[in-house]
Design a protein around this motif. Sequence first.
Motif, PDB file in Angstrom:
ATOM      1  N   THR A 109      -2.587  -8.821   8.113  1.00 26.67           N
ATOM      2  CA  THR A 109      -3.653  -8.511   8.576  1.00 26.67           C
ATOM      3  C   THR A 109      -3.838  -6.985   8.681  1.00 26.67           C
ATOM      4  O   THR A 109      -5.003  -6.431   8.493  1.00 26.67           O
ATOM      5  CB  THR A 109      -3.897  -9.053   9.807  1.00 26.67           C
ATOM      6  OG1 THR A 109      -4.168 -10.499   9.426  1.00 26.67           O
ATOM      7  CG2 THR A 109      -5.434  -8.860  10.394  1.00 26.67           C
ATOM      8  N   ALA A 110      -2.998  -6.119   9.166  1.00 28.94           N
ATOM      9  CA  ALA A 110      -2.946  -4.791   9.307  1.00 28.94           C
ATOM     10  C   ALA A 110      -3.234  -4.029   8.140  1.00 28.94           C
ATOM     11  O   ALA A 110      -3.739  -2.811   8.483  1.00 28.94           O
ATOM     12  CB  ALA A 110      -1.659  -4.452  10.084  1.00 28.94           C
ATOM     13  N   THR A 111      -2.846  -4.493   6.899  1.00 32.30           N
ATOM     14  CA  THR A 111      -3.150  -3.956   5.727  1.00 32.30           C
ATOM     15  C   THR A 111      -4.696  -4.032   5.282  1.00 32.30           C
ATOM     16  O   THR A 111      -5.046  -3.271   4.331  1.00 32.30           O
ATOM     17  CB  THR A 111      -2.435  -4.431   4.430  1.00 32.30           C
ATOM     18  OG1 THR A 111      -2.642  -5.848   4.398  1.00 32.30           O
ATOM     19  CG2 THR A 111      -0.835  -4.745   4.834  1.00 32.30           C
ATOM     20  N   GLY A 112      -5.381  -5.060   5.830  1.00 34.20           N
ATOM     21  CA  GLY A 112      -6.811  -5.086   5.490  1.00 34.20           C
ATOM     22  C   GLY A 112      -6.863  -5.941   4.349  1.00 34.20           C
ATOM     23  O   GLY A 112      -8.030  -6.251   4.227  1.00 34.20           O
ATOM     24  N   ALA A 113      -6.027  -6.481   4.007  1.00 33.87           N
ATOM     25  CA  ALA A 113      -5.952  -7.572   2.588  1.00 33.87           C
ATOM     26  C   ALA A 113      -6.732  -8.574   2.862  1.00 33.87           C
ATOM     27  O   ALA A 113      -7.547  -9.078   1.973  1.00 33.87           O
ATOM     28  CB  ALA A 113      -4.696  -7.496   2.016  1.00 33.87           C
ATOM     29  N   THR A 150      -8.990  -2.937  -2.733  1.00 37.35           N
ATOM     30  CA  THR A 150      -8.200  -1.858  -3.561  1.00 37.35           C
ATOM     31  C   THR A 150      -7.262  -2.554  -4.370  1.00 37.35           C
ATOM     32  O   THR A 150      -7.082  -3.840  -3.887  1.00 37.35           O
ATOM     33  CB  THR A 150      -7.599  -0.951  -2.455  1.00 37.35           C
ATOM     34  OG1 THR A 150      -6.601  -1.620  -1.734  1.00 37.35           O
ATOM     35  CG2 THR A 150      -8.764  -0.435  -1.541  1.00 37.35           C
ATOM     36  N   GLY A 151      -6.617  -1.791  -4.984  1.00 41.92           N
ATOM     37  CA  GLY A 151      -5.486  -2.377  -5.779  1.00 41.92           C
ATOM     38  C   GLY A 151      -4.003  -2.744  -4.839  1.00 41.92           C
ATOM     39  O   GLY A 151      -3.505  -3.762  -5.199  1.00 41.92           O
ATOM     40  N   MET A 152      -3.840  -2.080  -3.750  1.00 42.63           N
ATOM     41  CA  MET A 152      -2.965  -2.213  -2.780  1.00 42.63           C
ATOM     42  C   MET A 152      -3.239  -3.655  -2.169  1.00 42.63           C
ATOM     43  O   MET A 152      -2.426  -4.730  -1.779  1.00 42.63           O
ATOM     44  CB  MET A 152      -2.813  -1.150  -1.793  1.00 42.63           C
ATOM     45  CG  MET A 152      -1.853  -1.522  -0.612  1.00 42.63           C
ATOM     46  SD  MET A 152      -2.403  -2.483   0.776  1.00 42.63           S
ATOM     47  CE  MET A 152      -3.786  -1.261   1.296  1.00 42.63           C
ATOM     48  N   HIS A 153      -4.543  -3.887  -1.760  1.00 38.41           N
ATOM     49  CA  HIS A 153      -4.917  -5.128  -1.263  1.00 38.41           C
ATOM     50  C   HIS A 153      -4.745  -6.325  -2.333  1.00 38.41           C
ATOM     51  O   HIS A 153      -4.038  -7.452  -1.862  1.00 38.41           O
ATOM     52  CB  HIS A 153      -6.352  -5.021  -1.036  1.00 38.41           C
ATOM     53  CG  HIS A 153      -6.675  -4.394   0.036  1.00 38.41           C
ATOM     54  ND1 HIS A 153      -8.240  -3.791   0.201  1.00 38.41           N
ATOM     55  CD2 HIS A 153      -6.272  -4.173   1.168  1.00 38.41           C
ATOM     56  CE1 HIS A 153      -8.055  -3.054   1.332  1.00 38.41           C
ATOM     57  NE2 HIS A 153      -6.939  -3.164   1.864  1.00 38.41           N
ATOM     58  N   LYS A 154      -4.787  -6.093  -3.712  1.00 41.60           N
ATOM     59  CA  LYS A 154      -4.518  -7.257  -4.699  1.00 41.60           C
ATOM     60  C   LYS A 154      -3.029  -7.632  -4.463  1.00 41.60           C
ATOM     61  O   LYS A 154      -2.521  -8.834  -4.672  1.00 41.60           O
ATOM     62  CB  LYS A 154      -5.076  -6.713  -5.964  1.00 41.60           C
ATOM     63  CG  LYS A 154      -5.100  -7.683  -7.039  1.00 41.60           C
ATOM     64  CD  LYS A 154      -5.435  -7.422  -8.217  1.00 41.60           C
ATOM     65  CE  LYS A 154      -5.483  -8.409  -9.431  1.00 41.60           C
ATOM     66  NZ  LYS A 154      -6.244  -7.912 -10.735  1.00 41.60           N
ATOM     67  N   ILE A 155      -2.175  -6.338  -4.573  1.00 46.66           N
ATOM     68  CA  ILE A 155      -0.787  -6.686  -4.594  1.00 46.66           C
ATOM     69  C   ILE A 155      -0.296  -7.265  -3.395  1.00 46.66           C
ATOM     70  O   ILE A 155       0.463  -8.380  -3.296  1.00 46.66           O
ATOM     71  CB  ILE A 155      -0.075  -5.353  -4.758  1.00 46.66           C
ATOM     72  CG1 ILE A 155      -0.269  -4.495  -5.921  1.00 46.66           C
ATOM     73  CG2 ILE A 155       1.522  -5.446  -4.513  1.00 46.66           C
ATOM     74  CD1 ILE A 155       0.153  -3.059  -6.242  1.00 46.66           C
ATOM     75  N   VAL A 156      -0.716  -7.118  -2.298  1.00 48.67           N
ATOM     76  CA  VAL A 156      -0.480  -7.807  -0.904  1.00 48.67           C
ATOM     77  C   VAL A 156      -0.854  -9.257  -1.027  1.00 48.67           C
ATOM     78  O   VAL A 156       0.003  -9.937  -0.559  1.00 48.67           O
ATOM     79  CB  VAL A 156      -1.092  -6.977   0.286  1.00 48.67           C
ATOM     80  CG1 VAL A 156      -0.866  -7.740   1.501  1.00 48.67           C
ATOM     81  CG2 VAL A 156      -0.381  -5.796   0.442  1.00 48.67           C
ATOM     82  N   LEU A 157      -1.952  -9.541  -1.364  1.00 50.00           N
ATOM     83  CA  LEU A 157      -2.176 -10.798  -1.485  1.00 50.00           C
ATOM     84  C   LEU A 157      -1.645 -11.753  -2.502  1.00 50.00           C
ATOM     85  O   LEU A 157      -1.451 -12.835  -2.327  1.00 50.00           O
ATOM     86  CB  LEU A 157      -3.768 -10.974  -1.816  1.00 50.00           C
ATOM     87  CG  LEU A 157      -4.929 -10.584  -0.811  1.00 50.00           C
ATOM     88  CD1 LEU A 157      -6.359 -10.699  -1.185  1.00 50.00           C
ATOM     89  CD2 LEU A 157      -4.646 -11.419   0.682  1.00 50.00           C
ATOM     90  N   ILE A 158      -1.376 -11.030  -3.590  1.00 51.20           N
ATOM     91  CA  ILE A 158      -0.248 -11.810  -4.562  1.00 51.20           C
ATOM     92  C   ILE A 158       1.065 -12.078  -4.098  1.00 51.20           C
ATOM     93  O   ILE A 158       1.333 -13.146  -3.992  1.00 51.20           O
ATOM     94  CB  ILE A 158      -0.166 -10.939  -5.933  1.00 51.20           C
ATOM     95  CG1 ILE A 158      -1.531 -10.849  -6.718  1.00 51.20           C
ATOM     96  CG2 ILE A 158       0.850 -11.400  -6.642  1.00 51.20           C
ATOM     97  CD1 ILE A 158      -1.588  -9.886  -7.748  1.00 51.20           C
ATOM     98  N   LEU A 159       1.547 -11.158  -3.232  1.00 53.85           N
ATOM     99  CA  LEU A 159       2.484 -11.330  -2.547  1.00 53.85           C
ATOM    100  C   LEU A 159       2.598 -12.246  -1.248  1.00 53.85           C
ATOM    101  O   LEU A 159       3.384 -13.270  -1.403  1.00 53.85           O
ATOM    102  CB  LEU A 159       3.219  -9.946  -1.875  1.00 53.85           C
ATOM    103  CG  LEU A 159       4.695 -10.016  -1.106  1.00 53.85           C
ATOM    104  CD1 LEU A 159       5.569 -10.379  -1.945  1.00 53.85           C
ATOM    105  CD2 LEU A 159       4.793  -8.642  -0.514  1.00 53.85           C
ATOM    106  N   ALA A 178     -14.251  -4.452   5.052  1.00 54.49           N
ATOM    107  CA  ALA A 178     -13.625  -5.648   4.235  1.00 54.49           C
ATOM    108  C   ALA A 178     -14.423  -5.721   2.965  1.00 54.49           C
ATOM    109  O   ALA A 178     -13.783  -6.516   2.084  1.00 54.49           O
ATOM    110  CB  ALA A 178     -14.313  -6.809   5.066  1.00 54.49           C
ATOM    111  N   ALA A 179     -15.449  -4.990   2.532  1.00 57.75           N
ATOM    112  CA  ALA A 179     -15.845  -4.873   1.422  1.00 57.75           C
ATOM    113  C   ALA A 179     -15.196  -4.245   0.518  1.00 57.75           C
ATOM    114  O   ALA A 179     -15.464  -4.305  -1.005  1.00 57.75           O
ATOM    115  CB  ALA A 179     -17.499  -4.324   1.631  1.00 57.75           C
ATOM    116  N   THR A 180     -14.175  -3.496   0.811  1.00 55.64           N
ATOM    117  CA  THR A 180     -13.500  -2.342  -0.121  1.00 55.64           C
ATOM    118  C   THR A 180     -12.335  -3.055  -0.624  1.00 55.64           C
ATOM    119  O   THR A 180     -11.612  -3.440   0.405  1.00 55.64           O
ATOM    120  CB  THR A 180     -13.207  -1.115   0.333  1.00 55.64           C
ATOM    121  OG1 THR A 180     -14.386  -0.590   0.964  1.00 55.64           O
ATOM    122  CG2 THR A 180     -12.391  -0.341  -0.493  1.00 55.64           C
TER     123      THR A 180
END
Length: 481
Positions: A108-112, A267-276, A263-265
């Motif tokens: 949650t802290a990552t915003g993902a 990012t690629g980091m969010h995508k990686i975190v959600l995949i993990l 929440a609308a943004t």
Amino acid sequence: MPSTEEPAAKSKLRFPSAFTILFALIVLVAALTWIIPAGQYERVTSEALGKEVPVAGSYAPVEADPQGIFDVILAPIAGFYDPVTYVARAIDVSLFVLIIGGFIGVVTATGAIDAGIARAMVRLKGREIWMIPFLMALFALGGTTYGMAEETLAFYVLLIPVMIAARYDALTAVAVILLGAGVGVLGSTVNAFSTVIASDAAGVTFADGLALRLVILALCWAVTVAFVMRYAARVRADPTRSLVYDRKAANEAHFLSAAPAQAATFTGMHKIVLILFALTFGVMVWGVVLGGWWMAEMSGLFLAAAILVGLIARLGEGRLVDSFVSGARDLLGVALIIGLARGIVVVMDAGHITDTILHAAETGVGGLSRTAFILVIYWIEVGLSFFVPSTSGLAVLSMPILAPVADFAQVKRELVVTAFATASGMVNLITPTSAVVMGGLAIGRVPYERWLRFVWPLLVVLTCIVMAALALATVLGGTPT
């Protein structure tokens, strides 16, 4: 206007919290140990099960050990671990819940999560309702194959924000998970912790009765999905019809913490975190089904995943630790509820009344017709399930006694196994002695009495389906050979 409404609000009766309900049940069970005669079955070690099982016909009275005030006070503590042998009872599940909370806190802290929810809502716009049957099919698959139960606690914090963002409510998300996995357990087909153990204890193979359990699973799943979808559609059309409407603003603030612009943004980091994030849950399921994992291994998995997410998102040591501790703190109440629920069984066993209740069931089914016998067995298992919410524990306790009794009633033993599995699964949708039920409701911030109000019509329909299936199978299935 506020001054006229406030007294009414204060005078309104409030349903007790889960903590109060469970502690009251501990007191009640302790009182019963002064009334119900103490007794025990002789037990032998089953090599197949690796556990001690009761021997049919061996019940005998034993010296009573009524539980007093001191035992009641210690029961919640003993619910976590045996203070004599130090064998874990609920401490492993509670620790798992705390680590799950820490993992969710870091993610949650990552915003993902908030960014992913916003992206999902854009993609699913107009089709959000179809999340329900898809997700309930996945949870039911876990329930019917390996008895998915405690593992579901990890999914609430993921699904509830999604459902709230889709303009449903927290109760919808709780229903998708709890009823999805629960109806799978109710229709356990090859569930190693239910039908496999019960079949072995009954002296039959788990393949016996499989067709009947598949039919029960399909019918009950379809009815349950339709029930949840109907409620969800009603809430979305008119939010005031939600059973937790009074908590709507608080739940949105709690579960949807990020600002809309953040929440609308995505990012690629969010995508990686959600995949993990998704891979972590996938590895957990793989480990339980194929790797022989349980609470320690799953806890270690989520701890490692939390650290990895923190490193990928570059949270830094301080923010990573703070996020983990904050997330664990959010689920502390859930962890305490789990130990409190186990304390009820601790008092029953210590007072030697568990076997007495089982013996009453054993002696109460003599002289019944075949159809009446299987239906009475079902209701006996329903009653026992309130006191022994563990499916594997109830299977080991009841099957060696009730399965041989079926021979005298000319009923196939696999029907007794199915009656056990469906009864245990049905009760574990609502029983306050189940850490899965009370923990899930606590995470979803759904009061227990609201859950009962929501689910009782469904329970009536599911009970009718199960009883009709058992009765018809008994009539058409013939007698044991």
